[in-house]
Scaffold this active site. Structure first.
Site, short mmCIF file in Angstrom:
data_model
loop_
_atom_site.label_atom_id
_atom_site.label_comp_id
_atom_site.label_asym_id
_atom_site.label_seq_id
_atom_site.Cartn_x
_atom_site.Cartn_y
_atom_site.Cartn_z
N TYR A 102 -70.97 -32.03 36.94
CA TYR A 102 -70.78 -30.58 36.80
C TYR A 102 -71.77 -30.00 35.79
O TYR A 102 -71.94 -28.79 35.70
CB TYR A 102 -69.34 -30.25 36.37
CG TYR A 102 -68.27 -30.72 37.33
CD1 TYR A 102 -68.61 -31.07 38.64
CD2 TYR A 102 -66.94 -30.83 36.96
CE1 TYR A 102 -67.66 -31.53 39.53
CE2 TYR A 102 -65.99 -31.28 37.85
CZ TYR A 102 -66.35 -31.64 39.12
OH TYR A 102 -65.40 -32.09 40.00
N HIS A 118 -66.36 -41.11 41.03
CA HIS A 118 -66.30 -39.73 41.56
C HIS A 118 -66.32 -39.68 43.08
O HIS A 118 -65.59 -38.91 43.71
CB HIS A 118 -67.47 -38.93 40.98
CG HIS A 118 -67.26 -37.46 41.02
ND1 HIS A 118 -67.82 -36.60 40.11
CD2 HIS A 118 -66.54 -36.67 41.85
CE1 HIS A 118 -67.45 -35.36 40.38
NE2 HIS A 118 -66.68 -35.37 41.44
P1 NAP Z 1 -60.02 -24.24 43.30
O1 NAP Z 1 -59.48 -24.51 41.97
O2 NAP Z 1 -59.18 -24.44 44.49
O3 NAP Z 1 -60.56 -22.74 43.40
C1 NAP Z 1 -61.41 -22.21 42.42
C2 NAP Z 1 -61.81 -20.80 42.91
O4 NAP Z 1 -60.65 -19.96 42.95
C3 NAP Z 1 -62.81 -20.15 42.00
O5 NAP Z 1 -63.67 -19.35 42.79
C4 NAP Z 1 -61.94 -19.27 41.10
O6 NAP Z 1 -62.70 -18.17 40.64
C5 NAP Z 1 -60.87 -18.84 42.07
N1 NAP Z 1 -59.56 -18.56 41.44
C6 NAP Z 1 -58.99 -19.21 40.39
N2 NAP Z 1 -57.80 -18.67 40.09
C7 NAP Z 1 -57.61 -17.66 40.96
C8 NAP Z 1 -56.56 -16.71 41.14
N3 NAP Z 1 -55.50 -16.71 40.36
N4 NAP Z 1 -56.69 -15.80 42.15
C9 NAP Z 1 -57.80 -15.80 42.94
N5 NAP Z 1 -58.82 -16.67 42.82
C10 NAP Z 1 -58.73 -17.59 41.83
O7 NAP Z 1 -61.37 -25.04 43.58
P2 NAP Z 1 -62.25 -26.17 42.90
O8 NAP Z 1 -62.93 -25.64 41.69
O9 NAP Z 1 -63.07 -26.71 44.00
O10 NAP Z 1 -61.21 -27.32 42.52
C11 NAP Z 1 -60.58 -27.38 41.27
C12 NAP Z 1 -61.18 -28.47 40.41
O11 NAP Z 1 -61.08 -29.74 41.04
C13 NAP Z 1 -62.68 -28.34 40.16
O12 NAP Z 1 -63.00 -27.31 39.26
C14 NAP Z 1 -62.99 -29.72 39.69
O13 NAP Z 1 -62.61 -29.89 38.33
C15 NAP Z 1 -62.15 -30.56 40.62
N6 NAP Z 1 -62.92 -31.03 41.80
C16 NAP Z 1 -63.12 -32.38 41.94
C17 NAP Z 1 -63.86 -32.85 43.01
C18 NAP Z 1 -64.09 -34.31 43.17
O14 NAP Z 1 -64.91 -34.71 44.00
N7 NAP Z 1 -63.38 -35.15 42.46
C19 NAP Z 1 -64.38 -31.96 43.96
C20 NAP Z 1 -64.13 -30.60 43.82
C21 NAP Z 1 -63.39 -30.15 42.74
P3 NAP Z 1 -62.75 -17.76 39.05
O15 NAP Z 1 -63.24 -18.94 38.27
O16 NAP Z 1 -63.69 -16.60 39.04
O17 NAP Z 1 -61.35 -17.36 38.70
#
Ligand code: NAP
Length: 291
Positions: free
Chosen positions: A51, A99
């Protein structure tokens, strides 16, 4: 308020059920996001070397440890051990993950490109997942990691490393939300005592499709419960018994995403219906650069 529930891992440690994701939290965003999250009560942080924001996460930790929380109260995962001390500034990790179940050739940076196919990552075909898992297991004696896990592993990947070593990962972190429920994998991990953490629980998508937070079915339940659609999606994951790591860099969302609601069986099923015959996986490495 969050229910502040913690879940048991197979190594005897516990993991807070709701955590903060930090992927795509850009420069000058993630430091405050982590500080606001810890102030709001989050004790579980998902970080990764790929990240590229670990220095800011480390700066945030300095701002909250020990003034807001003690280090022991936090649960931090990360996917690179060597740099953890310098970047995150923490002497140990609560969870260290593989990962992705794909090794890249070593010694040529984070995303080594293929000389013969620019834009594509060069895969290491010599090192097996079993080799990597054995190397991870050897780290236990260093005292630098409290638990070892994997991410994006399928049932076949898990079966292979368990068969070869007799050692189960404590955690498998996978994409899971109503459009990608991964029922078979969830069931397998439950049976094998492997904790699941759901990433992209809000159905983050970089593909321009309708976001899960904007689905009318989710909105209907949210409006009826006086909740946000994100709270409904977090509660959907919580209902399934695993941990969930929504990401946000916006203070109001960070706070409200952590304020839990509970779903009834009927509402859980209503939200689950969104994904019936309509599975979508958003995190596909073939769409990343380099592929
Ligand atoms: P997510 O948490 O499902 O969605 C994040 C998105 O939703 C961002 O655009 C955020 O924008 C928005 N959001 C957050 N709260 C909200 C709300 N209350 N209302 C409307 N929109 C909202 O997606 P993700 O970031 O892919 O997944 C979460 C975490 O999982 C990642 O950050 C990472 O730490 C981890 N991850 C791990 C892997 C892996 O391969 N192990 C892969 C992907 C993700 P804003 O920030 O502008 O609020």
């Amino acid at each position: 308020m969050s229910f502040r529930k913690t879940l048991q891992l197979n190594n005897g440690k516990t993991i807070p059920q709701i955590g903060l994701g930090t992927w795509l939290s850009g420069p000058h965003e993630v430091e405050n996001a982590v500080v606001w999250a810890v102030e709001a009560g989050y004790r579980h942080l998902d970080c990764a070397y790929v990240y590229g924001n670990q220095d800011e996460v480390g700066a945030a930790l300095k701002r909250v440890v020990p003034s807001v929380v003690q280090r022991e109260e936090l649960f931090i995962h990360f996917e690179t051990l060597e740099r953890r001390a310098s970047s995150l500034g923490t002497p140990y990790l609560d969870l260290y993950l593989i990962h992705w179940p794909i090794p890249f050739v070593p010694g040529r940076g984070l995303l080594p490109e293929r000389a013969d196919k620019p834009g594509h990552v060069e895969i290491d075909t010599e090192t097996s997942l079993v080799d990597t898992w054995k190397a991870m297991l050897a780290l236990r004696s260093t005292g630098k990691v409290r638990a070892l896990g994997v991410s994006n592993f399928t049932v076949q990947h898990l079966e292979a490393i368990i068969k070869a070593t007799g050692e189960r990962p404590a955690v498998n972190q996978i994409e899971a939300h109503p459009l990608l429920p991964q029922d078979g994998l969830v069931e397998y991990c439950k049976r094998e005592g492997i904790h699941l953490t759901a990433y992209s629980p809000l159905g983050n998508n970089l593909h321009g499709k309708t976001k899960l937070v904007d689905y009318p079915e989710v909105k209907e339940v949210a409006d009826r419960l006086g909740a946000t659609t994100a709270q409904v999606l977090v509660a959907w994951g919580v209902y399934r018994g695993y941990s969930v790591i929504p990401k946000s860099v916006q203070r109001d969302r960070i706070v409200s995403n952590f304020e839990q609601i509970a779903l009834s069986k009927e509402d859980y099923e209503k939200i689950s219906d969104i994904g019936k015959n309509n599975h979508v996986r958003f995190g596909t490495p073939m769409s990343f650069a380099p592929k």
